[in-house]
Each structure stands twice: as C-alpha cells, then as structure tokens.
Scaffold this active site. Structure first.
Site, mmCIF file in Angstrom:
data_model
loop_
_atom_site.group_PDB
_atom_site.id
_atom_site.type_symbol
_atom_site.label_atom_id
_atom_site.label_comp_id
_atom_site.label_asym_id
_atom_site.label_seq_id
_atom_site.Cartn_x
_atom_site.Cartn_y
_atom_site.Cartn_z
ATOM 1 N N THR A 116 -6.159 104.522 -12.238
ATOM 2 C CA THR A 116 -6.916 105.463 -13.057
ATOM 3 C C THR A 116 -6.323 105.596 -14.453
ATOM 4 O OG1 THR A 116 -7.382 107.843 -13.301
ATOM 5 C CG2 THR A 116 -5.488 107.285 -11.989
ATOM 6 N N TYR A 140 -2.268 114.076 -9.349
ATOM 7 C CA TYR A 140 -3.199 112.981 -9.037
ATOM 8 C C TYR A 140 -2.747 111.702 -9.744
ATOM 9 C CZ TYR A 140 -7.232 109.963 -9.566
ATOM 10 O OH TYR A 140 -8.046 108.861 -9.606
HETATM 11 N N1 UFG Z 1 -16.407 118.789 -18.958
HETATM 12 C C1 UFG Z 1 -17.076 119.896 -19.424
HETATM 13 N N2 UFG Z 1 -17.821 120.624 -18.528
HETATM 14 C C2 UFG Z 1 -17.903 120.308 -17.208
HETATM 15 C C3 UFG Z 1 -17.213 119.159 -16.737
HETATM 16 C C4 UFG Z 1 -16.465 118.436 -17.648
HETATM 17 O O1 UFG Z 1 -17.013 120.229 -20.602
HETATM 18 O O2 UFG Z 1 -18.584 121.015 -16.448
HETATM 19 C C5 UFG Z 1 -15.642 117.987 -19.908
HETATM 20 C C6 UFG Z 1 -14.168 117.889 -19.550
HETATM 21 O O3 UFG Z 1 -13.454 118.972 -20.052
HETATM 22 C C7 UFG Z 1 -13.800 116.552 -20.180
HETATM 23 C C8 UFG Z 1 -15.081 115.722 -20.070
HETATM 24 O O4 UFG Z 1 -16.122 116.677 -19.867
HETATM 25 O O5 UFG Z 1 -13.498 116.729 -21.523
HETATM 26 C C9 UFG Z 1 -15.071 114.759 -18.905
HETATM 27 O O6 UFG Z 1 -14.681 115.461 -17.748
HETATM 28 P P1 UFG Z 1 -14.825 114.865 -16.276
HETATM 29 O O7 UFG Z 1 -14.387 115.929 -15.324
HETATM 30 O O8 UFG Z 1 -16.174 114.273 -16.098
HETATM 31 O O9 UFG Z 1 -13.812 113.651 -16.271
HETATM 32 P P2 UFG Z 1 -12.252 113.622 -16.661
HETATM 33 O O10 UFG Z 1 -12.181 112.907 -17.981
HETATM 34 O O11 UFG Z 1 -11.584 114.913 -16.568
HETATM 35 O O12 UFG Z 1 -11.664 112.790 -15.440
HETATM 36 C C10 UFG Z 1 -11.795 111.424 -15.315
HETATM 37 C C11 UFG Z 1 -11.739 111.042 -13.837
HETATM 38 C C12 UFG Z 1 -10.407 111.370 -13.268
HETATM 39 C C13 UFG Z 1 -9.354 110.724 -14.094
HETATM 40 C C14 UFG Z 1 -9.482 111.132 -15.548
HETATM 41 C C15 UFG Z 1 -8.520 110.426 -16.419
HETATM 42 O O13 UFG Z 1 -12.734 111.720 -13.132
HETATM 43 O O14 UFG Z 1 -10.342 110.891 -11.943
HETATM 44 O O15 UFG Z 1 -10.772 110.803 -16.005
HETATM 45 O O16 UFG Z 1 -8.105 111.315 -17.405
HETATM 46 F F1 UFG Z 1 -8.144 111.120 -13.661
#
Ligand code: UFG
Length: 325
Positions: A116, A140
C-alpha cells in the site's frame, strides 16, 4: 498457471480472480469471508479458511501445488488499526509469515504481495517513487512494511521471488457491474459520496479544506480496480519469465482533490447531495501521488481506464445494483 489467491473474495481480490479466469489460469481462493463474499468469485474454487489455520493452509497448498501465490487477505481500515494495532500485526504480518512458511515448506517460489501507499506515510516528495523512505504513520501501514521487510530478507533466496505492489487509491468496479466494493463499513471517499447520492447518508463530510493544495482539499491518485488487477497479471508474467524480486507503485501518476471527486460524483450521478466541510481527518497526507514510471517501464503495464468519470461511473453502476452481505 495454478494460482493460489488469498483474500480472493474481497474487493480487489475478486477483480484479480476475474482477470486470472479470463486468461485461463487455474485458481484456488483461500478466504475466511470476513469481508469477502462467495458470490464475488467469477472464477476459481473457494476454500473457506483463515491464514491463522496453518494446518488447513498447508493441506490446501499441498493439494493444489500452486505455481504462484497472490496474497490479498488483510485488514485495511486505517482508523481501526490505530484502535487495535495488535489485530493488524496478527492478521497482516503474522498471518503472512504463516503463508510464507507454508510456501517454503512446499517449495512454492512466486509471491505477489498487496502492499500500500500507506508504507510511505507523508512522503517528502510527490509523486513518490519506490526509493522513498518507508515511514508509515499508522499500524496498518506498519503491518505492511513489516511484511516488506520479511520479503527483503528473503530476496537472496534463489528459490523465492516476489513482487510487492504498493496500491494507491483503488476505486471503480467491474465494467458490467458484476462485482465491486461490497464491504458495508467502507469509508472511502468515492463509495461514501455515492452512498450519499443514493440517500444512505444525509451528507458527505469533506475532511479538511486548509491543506496546501490548489483548492485546500487532499489530493489522491485514484486507480481503477481493473487496471490494478492487470498489474497483478503483469507481475505474474514478470516472475514467470525470471524477473527479480521487486517493488512497484500502482497508480496513474496524477491526482484529484476531494472537491474534484465530489463534483465528478455529482455530475455522473446527476444528484446534488449535501456536502459539509469539517476538520481534517487524523493521519491524512495532503497529497499522495504515485510515480508510476517503474511499473510501466519494467513490467510493461499501462492503464486502460485512466478516466475519473469512468471510475466513478462503474462504481455508481455497481453501487446501484450491489448485493448486501
Ligand atoms: N475523505 C473525505 N470524506 C470522506 C472520506 C474521505 O473528505 O467521507 C477524504 C480523505 O480525508 C482523503 C481522501 O478523501 O483526503 C481519500 O480518502 P479515502 O478514505 O478514500 O482514502 P485514503 O487516501 O485515506 O486511503 C487510501 C487507502 C488506504 C491506504 C491509503 C494510503 O484506502 O488503504 O490510501 O495513504 F492506506
């Protein structure tokens, strides 16, 4: 090829199993169905089991005699990993150790690992390449780094070759909406936005609007799940042709802000849902974009679906017809 796929009934695993089936590979899926679903298997045979059950795992591998193992089975929720870190090291690290031991005992020498972008934490430079420091900021990511360390230690073994694929933000669904993200607790942006459009939530929160980015919201590199599935096939071919153990980023090399994703979801669905701006979510890097030159050059992979509207549209079509666990 005979391929043993752990976690093949989950979101990414099931798209890879589909792609392997389309290429005529013989697939056995080993999955405890804790977040996956048997109906998501468009090819292959299922053995319901947990990687902590080394006896069952051993008999499955001895019987099937796979030529390669593709390992997805893992817990993936960042926030949960902060609350229950040992569960993450048990499931993601210790269970992978079981799998590697069973592979070694049975002389299975090819391994594709689901890593990841979380291994990088908050990268110093973006796009981030594979040489960047591994600096996870949550359990994680750390549980995956620990596996990468085990793999590095195995690199000198001439009988064992691996590819570790570091996934960026995986999204979208099968183009015919047969399979997709089905995990009901999913907190990912595109899934949450689509569920809000569908009326399952009354609003979507935008976590943080004061980042150092053009519109103040976080930027991510969204990769379509079928393009990510292709990367696994390229990695398997690479190892079959004698490729050396290596690590590859899986992303497109450019990103979209949270606001841009919200606008795309509204456009694709034709639904104007309520959006509220809230505080930052802990542990979110402002910008996370893959430098994807290495996988393009060395594996010959190139994306087929580098189009954010296609990503959102396939996810929306799936979301509208999706089956419940
Ligand atoms: N976000 C929002 N509102 C929401 C959900 C997400 O504003 O309801 C934002 C988050 O703060 C982030 C972006 O959208 O800035 C993307 O968030 P996600 O939860 O979709 O994905 P992440 O980037 O947090 O996580 C992904 C993978 C993880 C991995 C990570 C690496 O899902 O498994 O990238 O940093 F670890």
């Amino acid at each position: 090829m005979r391929i043993f796929v752990t976690g093949g009934a989950g979101y990414i695993g099931s798209h890879v199993v589909k792609a392997l089936g389309e290429k005529g590979h013989d697939v056995v899926v080993f999955d405890n169905l804790s977040s996956g679903n048997e109906w998501a298997l468009l090819s292959g045979r299922l053995i319901k089991g947990d990687l902590c059950d080394k006896a069952l795992l051993g008999s499955a591998i001895r019987e099937f005699r796979p030529e390669a193992v593709v390992h997805f089975a893992a817990l993936i929720q960042v926030e949960e990993s902060v609350r229950e870190p040992l569960r993450y090291f048990r499931n993601n690290t210790a269970n992978t150790l079981n799998l590697l031991e069973v592979m070694k005992e049975n002389s299975v020498g090819r391994f594709i690992f689901s890593s990841t972008a979380a291994v990088y934490g908050i990268p110093e430079k973006v796009p981030v390449d594979e040489e960047a420091a591994l600096n996870p900021i949550n359990p994680y990511g750390a549980s995956k780094v620990a596996v990468e360390m085990m793999l590095r230690a195995l690199a000198p073994d001439p009988a064992f070759k691996y590819v570790s694929l570091r996934y960026f933000n995986v999204a979208g669904a099968d183009g015919s909406a047969r399979i997709g993200q089905a995990y009901k607790e999913s907190t990912h942006l595109i899934t949450r936005a689509l569920k809000t459009a569908k009326g399952e939530f009354d609003r979507l929160s935008v976590f943080g609007t004061d980042y150092q980015t053009p519109d103040g919201t976080c930027i991510r590199d969204y990769i379509h799940v079928d393009d990510l599935a292709d990367a696994h096939l390229f990695a398997l071919n690479y190892l079959s042709e004698g490729g050396k153990s290596d690590v590859f980023n899986c992303g497109y090399g450019h990103g979209y802000s949270v606001r841009e994703i919200v606008e795309t979801v509204k456009k694709v669905t034709g639904i104007d849902f309520k959006v509220v701006e809230t505080d930052r979510r802990a542990g979110d890097p402002p910008v996370l974009i893959a430098d994807s030159l290495k996988i393009r050059r060395k594996l010959g992979w190139s994306p087929r679906y580098d189009n954010v509207e296609y990503i959102v549209r396939t996810a929306w079509e799936w979301e509208r017809k999706r089956r419940r666990k």
